[in-house]
Design a protein around this motif. Structure first.
Motif, PDB file in Angstrom:
ATOM      1  N   THR A   1      47.170  26.712  21.494  1.00 39.03           N
ATOM      2  CA  THR A   1      45.830  25.681  21.349  1.00 39.03           C
ATOM      3  C   THR A   1      45.560  25.239  20.147  1.00 39.03           C
ATOM      4  O   THR A   1      44.624  24.004  20.427  1.00 39.03           O
ATOM      5  N   ALA A   2      45.131  26.227  19.548  1.00 38.50           N
ATOM      6  CA  ALA A   2      44.203  25.950  18.316  1.00 38.50           C
ATOM      7  C   ALA A   2      45.371  24.729  17.444  1.00 38.50           C
ATOM      8  O   ALA A   2      45.203  23.360  16.777  1.00 38.50           O
TER       9      ALA A   2
ATOM     10  N   ILE B   1      46.534  18.665  16.177  1.00 39.06           N
ATOM     11  CA  ILE B   1      46.972  17.801  16.478  1.00 39.06           C
ATOM     12  C   ILE B   1      46.971  16.783  17.162  1.00 39.06           C
ATOM     13  O   ILE B   1      46.653  15.475  16.914  1.00 39.06           O
ATOM     14  N   LYS B   2      45.890  17.021  18.500  1.00 40.29           N
ATOM     15  CA  LYS B   2      45.292  15.899  18.938  1.00 40.29           C
ATOM     16  C   LYS B   2      44.349  14.819  18.169  1.00 40.29           C
ATOM     17  O   LYS B   2      44.148  13.845  18.383  1.00 40.29           O
TER      18      LYS B   2
ATOM     19  N   TYR C   1      46.754  17.774  11.865  1.00 38.95           N
ATOM     20  CA  TYR C   1      47.798  17.962  12.141  1.00 38.95           C
ATOM     21  C   TYR C   1      48.620  17.377  10.780  1.00 38.95           C
ATOM     22  O   TYR C   1      49.240  17.723   9.918  1.00 38.95           O
ATOM     23  N   GLY C   2      48.322  15.658  11.274  1.00 42.00           N
ATOM     24  CA  GLY C   2      48.768  14.375  11.013  1.00 42.00           C
ATOM     25  C   GLY C   2      48.558  14.339   9.240  1.00 42.00           C
ATOM     26  O   GLY C   2      49.696  14.371   8.396  1.00 42.00           O
ATOM     27  N   LYS C   3      48.035  14.450   9.168  1.00 37.27           N
ATOM     28  CA  LYS C   3      47.009  14.866   7.859  1.00 37.27           C
ATOM     29  C   LYS C   3      47.218  15.814   6.821  1.00 37.27           C
ATOM     30  O   LYS C   3      48.023  15.764   5.684  1.00 37.27           O
TER      31      LYS C   3
ATOM     32  N   ILE D   1      55.753  16.944  14.972  1.00 42.07           N
ATOM     33  CA  ILE D   1      55.912  17.079  16.593  1.00 42.07           C
ATOM     34  C   ILE D   1      54.420  16.565  17.682  1.00 42.07           C
ATOM     35  O   ILE D   1      53.606  16.922  16.895  1.00 42.07           O
ATOM     36  N   PRO D   2      55.023  15.966  18.566  1.00 35.93           N
ATOM     37  CA  PRO D   2      53.686  15.451  19.307  1.00 35.93           C
ATOM     38  C   PRO D   2      52.958  16.785  20.405  1.00 35.93           C
ATOM     39  O   PRO D   2      51.738  16.929  20.182  1.00 35.93           O
TER      40      PRO D   2
END
Length: 328
Positions: free
Chosen positions: A290-291, A296-297, A301-303, A315-316
């Protein structure tokens, strides 16, 4: 100069040990790595500067109430999430320039997940061979150390995925080679690969397919150390390296001397994923998933991955206990 050996086709496996290392199913410390604080003064203008100091200024995250509510009571009791990692494998986990502070993408993910769960985070170094018993016994709550999901490991651990397990083809930055996607793309190429590794097994299968189709064989090259292999690539004695993508991506971003020209799933032809790994049945992996999906949302995460040159492994969405690599 380090000892060099080469072979074509399916000659007998060499005894030489290689620092190109195994894929993520095994000790990430076995992969070739650039040491902490080693940013080269001769790096190209395209190089990326990594913060290797103890002061990391990590991505700030907020507590997510839904994720925090899923944290098992036993872990909520002391409010601390104890995570282990092996260190020594840039950019995944390594020691900062003070030689004692753990940093890297795995460490950042640990702090981001813990912060999202509302927990204080402690990251400790541990030998690869010691994490399974430590997590299974409850001494540590989780391991983030390039652990691939496998069906054998699922018997004792739960997983929340956070990165693709990739192998990467890398060429000299000014190479004419622009893409490696399938077997025919390696025909006739001089490729540096680790002996006895996942990537060698993939390359051997591709080479067999090519020869069956009348294409030129791969020239397999093996080196005793990473410095010798990089010298061979830069001097034009080899066309490509093929190994764990994370360390190669970091190196390419850091010095600008190589470029990624293709990736392959670490479990090819099967998909392989790296995961936040916890004791089976204790419920922490559910909260971690969940975290991770919150991170990701909201883009954090991307940063984190971009910060360490690992955007290609994103990953998506995080999955709980997905199909793992089969038992051998």
């Amino acid at each position: 100069m380090a000892r060099f050996a080469a072979k074509t086709g399916l000659t007998a496996a060499l005894v030489a040990t290689t620092l190109l290392g195994l894929a993520a199913c095994s000790d990430p410390g076995a992969t070739a790595a650039t040491g902490p604080g080693s940013t080269s003064s001769s790096a190209s203008a395209a190089s990326k500067q990594f913060n290797l100091s103890p002061e990391q200024d990590r991505i700030k995250v907020e507590v997510d109430s839904a994720a925090a509510a899923q944290v098992p009571d036993a872990i909520k009791a002391d409010g601390k999430l104890t995570v282990v990692t092996t260190g020594g494998t840039p950019p995944l986990s390594l020691f900062a320039s003070d030689n004692k502070t753990l940093i890297g993408s795995e460490v950042d993910i640990a702090y981001a997940v813990g912060g999202t769960l509302g927990l204080e985070v402690e990251v400790l170094p541990v030998a690869w061979a010691d994490w399974p018993l430590g997590v299974e016994s409850g001494k540590y709550e989780a391991v983030l150390s390039n652990v691939t999901v496998t069906e054998a490991r699922k018997e004792k651990f739960d997983f929340a995925t956070y990165r693709n397990d990739l192998l990467g083809f890398y060429a000299k930055s000014d190479s004419d080679i622009s893409q490696v996607k399938e077997a025919k793309d390696v025909a006739g190429k001089r490729i540096i690969v680790g002996s006895g590794t996942n990537q060698e097994a993939i390359l051997v299968r591709w080479d067999k397919e090519n020869k069956k189709n009348g294409l030129e064989p791969v020239d397999f090259q093996y080196y005793d150390d990473d410095s010798a292999s990089q010298l061979a690539l830069q001097s034009g004695r080899a066309d490509l390296t093929f190994g764990p993508n994370a360390s190669a991506a970091y190196k390419a971003a850091q010095d600008g001397k190589t470029k990624q020209v293709g990736t392959v799933d670490g479990g090819w032809p099967l998909k392989a994923e790296i995961a936040f790994t916890t004791k089976k049945g204790n419920g922490l992996a559910v909260a971690a998933r969940t975290a991770l999906n919150k991170l990701i949302k909201d883009g954090n995460y991307g940063k984190i991955l971009d910060r360490w040159g690992l955007s290609s492994e994103a990953i998506p969405a995080s999955e709980l206990n997905p199909a793992g690599l089969p038992k051998k």
